[in-house]
Design a protein around this motif. Structure first.
Motif, PDB file in Angstrom:
ATOM      1  N   LEU A  16      22.386  -5.332  21.933  1.00  7.71           N
ATOM      2  CA  LEU A  16      21.076  -4.827  21.522  1.00  7.71           C
ATOM      3  C   LEU A  16      21.173  -3.370  21.110  1.00  7.71           C
ATOM      4  N   ASP A  17      20.565  -3.051  19.984  1.00 11.22           N
ATOM      5  CA  ASP A  17      20.370  -1.657  19.586  1.00 11.22           C
ATOM      6  C   ASP A  17      18.877  -1.467  19.389  1.00 11.22           C
ATOM      7  N   THR A  18      18.241  -0.798  20.339  1.00  8.55           N
ATOM      8  CA  THR A  18      16.790  -0.616  20.285  1.00  8.55           C
ATOM      9  C   THR A  18      16.380   0.467  19.308  1.00  8.55           C
ATOM     10  N   GLY A  19      17.320   1.351  18.941  1.00  7.84           N
ATOM     11  CA  GLY A  19      16.930   2.521  18.183  1.00  7.84           C
ATOM     12  C   GLY A  19      16.192   3.507  19.061  1.00  7.84           C
ATOM     13  N   THR A  20      15.797   4.603  18.478  1.00 12.44           N
ATOM     14  CA  THR A  20      15.157   5.673  19.251  1.00 12.44           C
ATOM     15  C   THR A  20      13.671   5.812  18.948  1.00 12.44           C
ATOM     16  N   LEU A  21      13.114   4.929  18.139  1.00 14.29           N
ATOM     17  CA  LEU A  21      11.698   5.007  17.775  1.00 14.29           C
ATOM     18  C   LEU A  21      10.916   4.043  18.651  1.00 14.29           C
ATOM     19  N   GLY A  68       8.664   1.379  20.176  1.00 11.62           N
ATOM     20  CA  GLY A  68       7.769   0.387  19.599  1.00 11.62           C
ATOM     21  C   GLY A  68       8.066  -0.007  18.176  1.00 11.62           C
ATOM     22  N   ARG A  69       9.247   0.408  17.654  1.00  6.83           N
ATOM     23  CA  ARG A  69       9.556   0.077  16.263  1.00  6.83           C
ATOM     24  C   ARG A  69      11.002  -0.420  16.159  1.00  6.83           C
ATOM     25  N   ASN A  70      11.236  -1.259  15.170  1.00  5.71           N
ATOM     26  CA  ASN A  70      12.580  -1.725  14.817  1.00  5.71           C
ATOM     27  C   ASN A  70      13.271  -2.390  16.008  1.00  5.71           C
ATOM     28  N   GLY A  71      14.587  -2.217  16.110  1.00  5.72           N
ATOM     29  CA  GLY A  71      15.369  -2.832  17.178  1.00  5.72           C
ATOM     30  C   GLY A  71      15.958  -4.161  16.743  1.00  5.72           C
ATOM     31  N   VAL A  72      17.284  -4.286  16.881  1.00  5.44           N
ATOM     32  CA  VAL A  72      17.978  -5.520  16.506  1.00  5.44           C
ATOM     33  C   VAL A  72      18.831  -5.991  17.674  1.00  5.44           C
ATOM     34  N   ALA A  73      19.062  -7.296  17.736  1.00  6.28           N
ATOM     35  CA  ALA A  73      19.851  -7.877  18.823  1.00  6.28           C
ATOM     36  C   ALA A  73      20.571  -9.113  18.315  1.00  6.28           C
ATOM     37  N   VAL A  74      21.709  -9.412  18.944  1.00  9.26           N
ATOM     38  CA  VAL A  74      22.416 -10.667  18.709  1.00  9.26           C
ATOM     39  C   VAL A  74      22.658 -11.312  20.064  1.00  9.26           C
ATOM     40  N   LEU A  75      22.218 -12.547  20.217  1.00  9.97           N
ATOM     41  CA  LEU A  75      22.374 -13.325  21.445  1.00  9.97           C
ATOM     42  C   LEU A  75      23.487 -14.339  21.239  1.00  9.97           C
ATOM     43  N   THR A  76      24.394 -14.427  22.206  1.00  8.48           N
ATOM     44  CA  THR A  76      25.528 -15.349  22.094  1.00  8.48           C
ATOM     45  C   THR A  76      25.736 -16.075  23.417  1.00  8.48           C
ATOM     46  N   ARG A  77      26.370 -17.247  23.360  1.00  8.47           N
ATOM     47  CA  ARG A  77      26.631 -18.024  24.566  1.00  8.47           C
ATOM     48  C   ARG A  77      27.679 -17.355  25.448  1.00  8.47           C
ATOM     49  N   ALA A 116      20.058   5.863  13.792  1.00  9.59           N
ATOM     50  CA  ALA A 116      19.405   5.821  15.103  1.00  9.59           C
ATOM     51  C   ALA A 116      18.146   4.966  15.106  1.00  9.59           C
ATOM     52  N   GLU A 117      17.890   4.231  14.037  1.00  8.58           N
ATOM     53  CA  GLU A 117      16.639   3.483  13.925  1.00  8.58           C
ATOM     54  C   GLU A 117      16.721   2.055  14.445  1.00  8.58           C
ATOM     55  N   GLY A 118      17.908   1.588  14.850  1.00  6.65           N
ATOM     56  CA  GLY A 118      18.026   0.220  15.333  1.00  6.65           C
ATOM     57  C   GLY A 118      17.838  -0.805  14.241  1.00  6.65           C
ATOM     58  N   ARG A 119      18.573  -0.648  13.132  1.00  3.89           N
ATOM     59  CA  ARG A 119      18.422  -1.542  11.989  1.00  3.89           C
ATOM     60  C   ARG A 119      19.617  -2.462  11.758  1.00  3.89           C
ATOM     61  N   TYR A 120      20.763  -2.197  12.377  1.00  4.11           N
ATOM     62  CA  TYR A 120      21.952  -2.999  12.091  1.00  4.11           C
ATOM     63  C   TYR A 120      22.815  -3.087  13.338  1.00  4.11           C
ATOM     64  N   LEU A 121      23.298  -4.302  13.587  1.00  5.26           N
ATOM     65  CA  LEU A 121      24.201  -4.541  14.708  1.00  5.26           C
ATOM     66  C   LEU A 121      25.146  -5.657  14.299  1.00  5.26           C
ATOM     67  N   GLU A 122      26.388  -5.551  14.763  1.00  5.06           N
ATOM     68  CA  GLU A 122      27.426  -6.498  14.345  1.00  5.06           C
ATOM     69  C   GLU A 122      28.255  -6.884  15.560  1.00  5.06           C
ATOM     70  N   VAL A 123      28.566  -8.179  15.683  1.00  3.33           N
ATOM     71  CA  VAL A 123      29.414  -8.629  16.779  1.00  3.33           C
ATOM     72  C   VAL A 123      30.492  -9.558  16.229  1.00  3.33           C
ATOM     73  N   ASP A 124      31.634  -9.561  16.898  1.00  3.67           N
ATOM     74  CA  ASP A 124      32.670 -10.567  16.664  1.00  3.67           C
ATOM     75  C   ASP A 124      32.534 -11.621  17.750  1.00  3.67           C
ATOM     76  N   LEU A 125      32.373 -12.874  17.361  1.00  3.51           N
ATOM     77  CA  LEU A 125      32.293 -13.937  18.353  1.00  3.51           C
ATOM     78  C   LEU A 125      33.622 -14.073  19.079  1.00  3.51           C
TER      79      LEU A 125
END
Length: 326
Positions: A56-61, A63-72, A135-144
């Motif tokens: 999860l990257d919530t960003g610093t704003l 109540g705004r933005n924030g991206v997450a990737v959920l994995t098993r 710092a806005e929480g707009r992009y996140l990347e994971v390797d499975l």
């Protein structure tokens, strides 16, 4: 098979009240990319992400933005533009509410207690122009960890109209002289350079690449029900659509849902809360799976979950794709 979904939930707290937690439990996804989480860690409801591992990257704003990737399974690597992320399993709590696995317990909610900050350095340099968004929480990347696949989650800025198209009597927001439009166009120009770099970096490690998220652009006339009257609307401007097309090719990235449904109008993924847009299916397709060709061609089913037990989870609906992928 891998079942992978993307959803702009427009606030995790609101989405959970509408049934997101139950949708997550029953939909059987292996990976879920989320945009507009809209909550700092201490405001995330307990159990909101079920039994999934969370990056999860919530960003610093607030109540705004924030991206997450959920994995098993815990991802093999996490990368963000800010260089840090929150990671953990928010549901993995003892009965007394203390954190497990050595995670700190002194947080103001059970979900926050099970999330820890981890280094998440990006593997490629940020393209010029993206630093202002880091710092806005707009992009996140994971390797499975269990498949040769890099998952990227993007929330592209909504933008606005150029100054010459702004008519106060037709706008819900105050005219801004084209500032929001210029900001979005600057983001897109920088991100296209970054996208090439990170896609190639994934290929160099033997991984396919899947970009998902709310791109805030309807690419073609098939992606917008009322396209005739929206030709001068943000999200369907000719220059936005041209940029989108430039990111796609049979050798780089393919629009997975359009590949599976080449002749279909939609399937739309966003409808206004106002009027009868949802009932009449007068929507926009704003939420995408863009995959490297080998992965894209393995997709065999794509659906938009318009509602869950008759209730809309958000103004966007999850886009779920099944891939024949080990």
């Amino acid at each position: 098979m891998l079942r992978i979904a993307t959803a702009n939930i427009n606030g995790i707290r609101a989405a959970q009240r509408r049934g997101f937690e139950d949708w997550l439990a029953v939909r059987g996804c292996d990976v879920v990319a989320l945009q507009e989480v809209r909550a700092q860690a201490d405001k995330i409801p307990a159990g909101a992400f079920g039994d999934y591992h969370v990056a999860l990257d919530t960003g610093t704003l607030p109540g705004r933005n924030g991206v997450a990737v959920l994995t098993r399974r815990p991802p093999a690597a996490i990368r963000t533009w800010s260089g840090t992320a929150l990671a953990g399993t928010p549901s993995a709590m003892s009965a007394g509410g203390a954190a497990v696995s050595g995670m700190p317990a002194a947080a103001s909610s059970p979900a926050a207690a099970a999330l820890i900050a981890v280094p998440a350095p990006d593997r490629v340099p940020l393209a010029r122009g993206l630093g202002r968004f880091a710092a806005e929480g707009r992009y996140l990347e994971v390797d499975l960890a269990d498949a040769p696949l890099t998952i990227a989650c993007l929330y592209l800025p909504k933008g606005g109209l150029p100054a010459d198209l702004q008519r106060p009597e037709r706008m819900r927001e105050a005219p801004d002289g084209g500032a929001r439009y210029a900001r979005k166009m600057g983001f897109m120009a920088a991100f296209s350079r970054y996208l090439v770099r990170t896609r190639r970096a994934a290929a160099a490690t033997g991984r396919e690449y899947l970009l998902m998220g709310d791109l805030n652009i309807a690419h073609t006339r098939q992606d917008l029900a009322a396209w005739r009257r929206n030709q001068h609307s943000d999200g369907f401007l000719p220059e936005e659509r041209e940029w989108f097309g430039q990111q796609l090719s049979p050798r780089t990235l393919m629009d997975v849902v359009r590949h599976l449904h080449p002749e279909q109008d939609g399937p739309y993924s966003w409808w206004s809360w106002l009027g009868q847009s949802f009932a009449k299916d007068a929507g926009w397709r704003l939420d995408y799976h863009l995959a490297t060709p080998r992965l894209a061609r393995s997709a065999h089913r794509a659906e938009v979950d318009r509602d869950h037990h008759g209730i809309r989870l958000s103004d966007h609906s999850p886009v779920v794709v099944d891939y024949d992928w080990p």
